[in-house]
Design a protein around this motif. Sequence first.
Motif, mmCIF file in Angstrom:
data_model
loop_
_atom_site.group_PDB
_atom_site.id
_atom_site.type_symbol
_atom_site.label_atom_id
_atom_site.label_comp_id
_atom_site.label_asym_id
_atom_site.label_seq_id
_atom_site.Cartn_x
_atom_site.Cartn_y
_atom_site.Cartn_z
ATOM 1 N N LYS A 40 0.838 -1.226 0.076
ATOM 2 C CA LYS A 40 0.104 0.058 0.178
ATOM 3 C C LYS A 40 0.896 1.126 -0.144
ATOM 4 C CE LYS A 40 -4.057 -2.074 2.262
ATOM 5 N NZ LYS A 40 -4.907 -1.890 3.548
ATOM 6 N N LYS A 41 0.206 2.331 -0.929
ATOM 7 C CA LYS A 41 1.203 3.458 -0.848
ATOM 8 C C LYS A 41 0.692 4.375 0.374
ATOM 9 C CE LYS A 41 1.426 3.780 -5.827
ATOM 10 N NZ LYS A 41 1.023 4.580 -6.883
ATOM 11 N N VAL A 42 1.831 4.873 1.085
ATOM 12 C CA VAL A 42 1.538 5.724 2.119
ATOM 13 C C VAL A 42 1.216 7.115 1.724
ATOM 14 C CG1 VAL A 42 2.739 6.610 3.862
ATOM 15 C CG2 VAL A 42 3.309 4.568 3.427
ATOM 16 N N LYS A 43 0.226 7.525 2.158
ATOM 17 C CA LYS A 43 -0.517 8.984 1.725
ATOM 18 C C LYS A 43 0.262 9.916 2.309
ATOM 19 C CE LYS A 43 -5.286 7.525 0.485
ATOM 20 N NZ LYS A 43 -6.342 7.872 0.655
ATOM 21 N N LYS A 44 0.865 10.705 1.645
ATOM 22 C CA LYS A 44 1.633 12.018 2.246
ATOM 23 C C LYS A 44 0.752 13.205 2.515
ATOM 24 C CE LYS A 44 6.311 10.697 1.089
ATOM 25 N NZ LYS A 44 7.324 11.039 0.522
ATOM 26 N N SER A 45 0.490 13.636 3.589
ATOM 27 C CA SER A 45 -0.315 14.819 3.821
ATOM 28 C C SER A 45 0.337 16.239 4.067
ATOM 29 C CB SER A 45 -1.307 14.298 4.953
ATOM 30 O OG SER A 45 -1.831 15.602 5.337
ATOM 31 N N ASP A 46 -0.326 17.153 3.636
ATOM 32 C CA ASP A 46 0.235 18.638 3.992
ATOM 33 C C ASP A 46 0.090 18.981 5.384
ATOM 34 O OD1 ASP A 46 1.047 18.635 1.012
ATOM 35 O OD2 ASP A 46 -0.762 19.963 0.867
ATOM 36 N N CYS A 47 -0.705 18.296 6.019
ATOM 37 C CA CYS A 47 -1.062 18.449 7.635
ATOM 38 C C CYS A 47 -0.013 18.036 8.337
ATOM 39 C CB CYS A 47 -2.282 17.841 7.905
ATOM 40 S SG CYS A 47 -3.913 18.325 6.685
ATOM 41 N N GLY A 48 0.008 18.741 9.408
ATOM 42 C CA GLY A 48 1.353 18.468 10.531
ATOM 43 C C GLY A 48 0.527 17.430 11.498
ATOM 44 N N GLU A 49 1.308 17.261 12.628
ATOM 45 C CA GLU A 49 0.731 16.422 13.728
ATOM 46 C C GLU A 49 -0.180 16.835 14.264
ATOM 47 O OE1 GLU A 49 2.031 13.148 14.452
ATOM 48 O OE2 GLU A 49 2.859 13.503 12.405
ATOM 49 N N TRP A 50 -0.984 16.067 14.807
ATOM 50 C CA TRP A 50 -2.168 16.351 15.543
ATOM 51 C C TRP A 50 -1.577 17.122 16.923
ATOM 52 C CZ3 TRP A 50 -7.268 16.903 14.499
ATOM 53 C CH2 TRP A 50 -7.782 16.321 13.472
ATOM 54 N N GLN A 51 -2.360 18.093 17.564
ATOM 55 C CA GLN A 51 -2.205 18.828 18.820
ATOM 56 C C GLN A 51 -3.317 18.587 19.743
ATOM 57 O OE1 GLN A 51 1.028 19.866 19.677
ATOM 58 N NE2 GLN A 51 1.417 19.172 17.772
ATOM 59 N N TRP A 52 -3.237 18.116 20.770
ATOM 60 C CA TRP A 52 -4.482 18.044 21.570
ATOM 61 C C TRP A 52 -4.543 18.786 22.690
ATOM 62 C CZ3 TRP A 52 -8.210 14.770 19.613
ATOM 63 C CH2 TRP A 52 -7.931 14.140 18.822
ATOM 64 N N SER A 53 -5.474 19.492 23.040
ATOM 65 C CA SER A 53 -5.727 20.249 24.130
ATOM 66 C C SER A 53 -5.929 19.631 25.488
ATOM 67 C CB SER A 53 -7.000 21.321 24.072
ATOM 68 O OG SER A 53 -8.097 20.415 24.203
ATOM 69 N N VAL A 54 -5.769 20.271 26.787
ATOM 70 C CA VAL A 54 -6.041 19.458 27.880
ATOM 71 C C VAL A 54 -7.484 19.006 28.006
ATOM 72 C CG1 VAL A 54 -5.866 19.914 30.292
ATOM 73 C CG2 VAL A 54 -4.289 21.116 28.861
ATOM 74 N N CYS A 55 -7.393 17.691 28.513
ATOM 75 C CA CYS A 55 -8.710 17.160 28.805
ATOM 76 C C CYS A 55 -9.700 17.731 29.677
ATOM 77 C CB CYS A 55 -8.421 15.781 29.407
ATOM 78 S SG CYS A 55 -10.230 14.873 29.407
ATOM 79 N N VAL A 56 -10.963 18.022 29.442
ATOM 80 C CA VAL A 56 -11.773 18.696 30.344
ATOM 81 C C VAL A 56 -12.627 17.758 30.758
ATOM 82 C CG1 VAL A 56 -13.934 20.391 30.409
ATOM 83 C CG2 VAL A 56 -11.712 20.810 28.841
ATOM 84 N N PRO A 57 -12.287 17.321 32.234
ATOM 85 C CA PRO A 57 -13.079 15.992 32.584
ATOM 86 C C PRO A 57 -14.443 16.432 32.944
ATOM 87 C CG PRO A 57 -11.702 17.058 34.339
ATOM 88 C CD PRO A 57 -11.474 17.927 33.053
#
Length: 74
Positions: A40-57
């Motif tokens: 399978k070909k690996v899709k290259k994305s123009d997007c960066g890594e995901w950045q997650w905010s602090v969890c709101v419990p």
Amino acid sequence: MQAQQYQQQRRKFAAAFLAFIFILAAVDTAEAGKKEKPEKKVKKSDCGEWQWSVCVPTSGDCGLGTREGTRTGA
């Protein structure tokens, strides 16, 4: 009498040996005919890594809380 038994045993052995060789050849031919799956070909994305905010419990630790995820790029 023993000579006949010996010849019969040799014939049985020869037949079994030929059958074994035939089976090996058939299995080898069947495996050679199979096509390998293309990788399978690996899709290259123009997007960066995901950045997650602090969890709101909603209770205690972050159990079923929510997070907001963002990415940089197009």
